[in-house]
Structures are given as C-alpha cells and as structure tokens.
Design an enzyme around this catalytic site. Sequence first.
Site, PDB file in Angstrom:
ATOM      1  N   PRO A 248      60.743  54.836  49.409  1.00 15.80           N
ATOM      2  CA  PRO A 248      61.954  54.461  48.552  1.00 15.80           C
ATOM      3  C   PRO A 248      61.955  55.016  46.924  1.00 15.80           C
ATOM      4  O   PRO A 248      60.960  55.506  46.544  1.00 15.80           O
ATOM      5  CB  PRO A 248      61.315  53.060  48.244  1.00 15.80           C
ATOM      6  CG  PRO A 248      59.926  53.059  48.571  1.00 15.80           C
ATOM      7  CD  PRO A 248      59.831  54.296  49.706  1.00 15.80           C
ATOM      8  N   HIS A 249      62.906  54.973  46.578  1.00 13.98           N
ATOM      9  CA  HIS A 249      63.463  55.702  45.390  1.00 13.98           C
ATOM     10  C   HIS A 249      64.665  54.990  44.631  1.00 13.98           C
ATOM     11  O   HIS A 249      65.316  54.334  45.435  1.00 13.98           O
ATOM     12  CB  HIS A 249      63.600  57.316  45.223  1.00 13.98           C
ATOM     13  CG  HIS A 249      64.699  57.425  46.413  1.00 13.98           C
ATOM     14  ND1 HIS A 249      64.333  57.609  47.843  1.00 13.98           N
ATOM     15  CD2 HIS A 249      65.758  57.914  46.215  1.00 13.98           C
ATOM     16  CE1 HIS A 249      65.226  57.833  48.380  1.00 13.98           C
ATOM     17  NE2 HIS A 249      66.377  58.045  47.445  1.00 13.98           N
ATOM     18  N   GLY A 250      64.972  55.544  43.308  1.00 12.73           N
ATOM     19  CA  GLY A 250      65.974  54.770  42.688  1.00 12.73           C
ATOM     20  C   GLY A 250      67.310  55.440  43.089  1.00 12.73           C
ATOM     21  O   GLY A 250      67.338  56.229  43.663  1.00 12.73           O
TER      22      GLY A 250
END
Length: 118
Positions: free
Chosen positions: A40-42
């Site tokens: 997960p990442h922005g």
Amino acid sequence: MKAAGKLLNELGYVEEGYIDAMVKREETVTTYMGLGVAIPHGTGDAKKKVQKTGIVMLQYPEGVDFDGEKAQLVFGIAGIGDEHLGLLAKISEIIEDPERLEQLKTTKNVDEIMEMFK
C-alpha cells in the site's frame, strides 16, 4: 494498510494525512501484488505529505484481506519524487526469490530483514 500508514507516520516518513491517501488508492486499485504481498502507498497527490523516503513491513502469518486475497506481508512505502520506484524494485527483487520471501514471512529477526534490504 492503516497500520502500515500509521507506522510510516510514527517513524517520520509521512504526515498523518498520507494514511487517508493510502486508503483512497486502495479504493481505486488494489495494492495486493500476489505471493501473499501487498504494497500500500498513497495517491500521487499525496506526494506533498511525504517527509522522507521510507518503507515499513508488517507480518501477518494468518494473512490479512486485500481485495479478497490474503497478504502475509504488507509493505508500506512512501517516496520523495520517484524514489518509491527504487523501493518497489528492491521489494520485487527480494520476493521473487521463494526462500527469501518465505524468510520474510516467518522470521522474527529484524536484523535478517534489514540485511535483505541493504
């Protein structure tokens, strides 16, 4: 995912608002990569919330749900500019080796993990 974001924030890699951007990214496309790994990442507009490039790893031996898949490893990443690409490349290099992937999923030795990411 939120736990990874919280850890990124606590370690000073991102501002707290980055966590919401991670959730928003997951709503548009899953960050589950296969092999029991999620990264997960922005979103792109969250770049301004990244204070320094970093990575965190969480182990979930029983797996945690990612869009109907089970992730035993969750890597939270944040990168200034395009530095996240280097993080993704390193994660990919490691998880492509079945022995190292299994080691990441099971080890309790933080030094072993750190050594892999050098």
